[in-house]
Design an enzyme around this catalytic site. Structure first.
Site, mmCIF file in Angstrom:
data_model
loop_
_atom_site.group_PDB
_atom_site.id
_atom_site.type_symbol
_atom_site.label_atom_id
_atom_site.label_comp_id
_atom_site.label_asym_id
_atom_site.label_seq_id
_atom_site.Cartn_x
_atom_site.Cartn_y
_atom_site.Cartn_z
ATOM 1 N N SER A 171 -5.283 25.381 -16.935
ATOM 2 C CA SER A 171 -4.258 24.698 -16.397
ATOM 3 C C SER A 171 -4.307 24.932 -14.816
ATOM 4 O O SER A 171 -4.528 26.301 -14.375
ATOM 5 C CB SER A 171 -2.805 24.928 -16.758
ATOM 6 O OG SER A 171 -2.524 23.891 -18.029
ATOM 7 N N ASP B 187 -6.755 24.346 -32.048
ATOM 8 C CA ASP B 187 -7.070 25.393 -31.073
ATOM 9 C C ASP B 187 -6.577 26.634 -31.491
ATOM 10 O O ASP B 187 -5.512 26.720 -32.190
ATOM 11 C CB ASP B 187 -5.985 24.811 -29.926
ATOM 12 C CG ASP B 187 -6.145 25.395 -28.484
ATOM 13 O OD1 ASP B 187 -7.148 26.221 -28.310
ATOM 14 O OD2 ASP B 187 -5.145 25.706 -27.773
ATOM 15 N N GLU C 87 -14.742 32.330 -29.539
ATOM 16 C CA GLU C 87 -14.584 32.700 -28.425
ATOM 17 C C GLU C 87 -15.072 34.291 -28.104
ATOM 18 O O GLU C 87 -15.058 34.986 -29.360
ATOM 19 C CB GLU C 87 -12.971 32.883 -28.381
ATOM 20 C CG GLU C 87 -12.645 33.430 -26.828
ATOM 21 C CD GLU C 87 -11.202 33.370 -26.601
ATOM 22 O OE1 GLU C 87 -10.769 32.009 -26.640
ATOM 23 O OE2 GLU C 87 -10.346 34.157 -26.235
#
Ligand code: TD3
Ligand code: ZN
Length: 314
Positions: free
Chosen positions: A220, A89, A141
């Site tokens: 989240s 990640d 990204e």
């Protein structure tokens, strides 16, 4: 079963219009609890480690940490009836990418989103070459991870969030396998001041222009019940807010296939650990105190699998 390449999991999710949870770990306890939850739901699962997690596990040596994680995840996954992938990640440089590749990770993320576009293209292309030569996939990204404020102008949004046309160009030039488009989420427990809002018009365009598996960072939910419990047992977490379940469902509907989750696991684990320390103050075996905390992680994982629609897709 351990999958050699995360593409096996995410291409299937893309075709089936569902999302797969990608959960961060730093230690054995989180891994066991996440896997437990995924097995109970017969769901594929992606385990991910940050660069910081690799250094932490390797006691300062990220290469050793990467090897430890890979061995641990493979050992746990080998006899399971679900598919398990291991992902790097937010890799920021080639050194960490190579460490993950050599350790046997199933995919890596190269995050050069803070760099100018052309530099992002260059470093991502370089990582794609390295990873594809090893038979694993790459996530990159575009845009910056920041929450959308109500009073932010269109031009300000354009400056921070993903540009769908640029996304198409980026994907074609780099050969990347998965893309994380910035659409208004941010990392951590404080994502929104007001309403939780994501830029779904942008997301729809990125999906239409690229057709590839897309990744939601900062996903989240920051479950109020665990925040409250943590606060009841001494934590001081104020104004926490995440991405509600109905918003996550919408994101999946418009093309998100990998849903990154770290904060929810941390908050759930610590809330239950605080409670266990309080309720069982004479306990001196850490394993007994970790047990309820691990159960909370399992619960979070199972709930998210239901929200994302990956149950039964192992
Ligand atoms: O990449 N990650 C995990 C690491 C972020 C630091 O907590 C995510 O995108 C998930 O972010 P979060 O904070 O919503 O769990
Ligand atoms: Zn992230």
């Amino acid at each position: 079963m351990y999958v050699k390449n995360t593409k096996e999991i995410l291409d299937k999710a893309n075709e089936g219009y569902y999302g797969v949870g990608a959960f961060n770990i730093n230690n054995l306890e989180f891994l066991q609890a996440i896997i437990d939850g995924a097995v109970e739901k017969s769901s594929p699962v992606i385990i991910e480690t940050s660069e910081g997690a690799m250094s932490y596990a390797g006691d300062g040596d990220f290469r050793r940490g990467a090897r430890l994680f890979a061995e641990m995840v493979k050992e746990f996954a080998q006899d399971l009836p679900i598919t398990v992938a291991l992902h790097l990640d937010h890799g920021h440089d080639v050194e960490h990418v190579v460490a993950a590749v050599q350790a046997g990770y199933s995919s890596v993320m190269i995050d050069a989103s803070a760099k100018p576009f052309e530099e992002n293209v260059k470093i991502t292309s370089e990582v794609v070459k390295i990873a594809h030569a090893a038979g694993i996939s790459v996530e990159a990204e575009l845009g910056k991870l920041v929450g959308i404020e109500d009073n932010v102008s269109v031009s300000e949004r354009d400056a921070t969030l993903v540009d769908p046309n640029q996304a198409k160009n980026f994907v074609e030039r780099t050969g990347v396998d998965f893309l994380a488009p910035a659409i208004g989420t941010s990392h951590g427990a404080f994502k929104f001041k007001g309403e939780a809002k994501l830029d779904f018009e942008r997301l729809k365009k990125v999906k239409e222009f690229t057709g590839m598996p897309l990744v939601l960072h900062g996903a989240s939910t920051v479950l109020p019940r665990f925040v409250e419990e943590a606060n009841n047992y001494g934590a001081k977490i104020k104004g926490a807010k995440g991405v509600p379940y109905d918003v996550l469902k919408e994101a999946v509907k418009y093309g998100i296939n990998k849903v990154n989750t770290d904060t929810d696991l941390r908050v759930a684990f610590l809330a239950e650990l605080r409670k266990a320390l309080h309720d069982d103050a004479s306990q001196i075996d850490p394993r007994k105190l970790f047990k309820p905390a691990m159960k909370a992680i399992k619960e979070v994982v199972m709930e998210r699998i239901d929200v994302l629609g990956s149950a039964g897709q192992c």
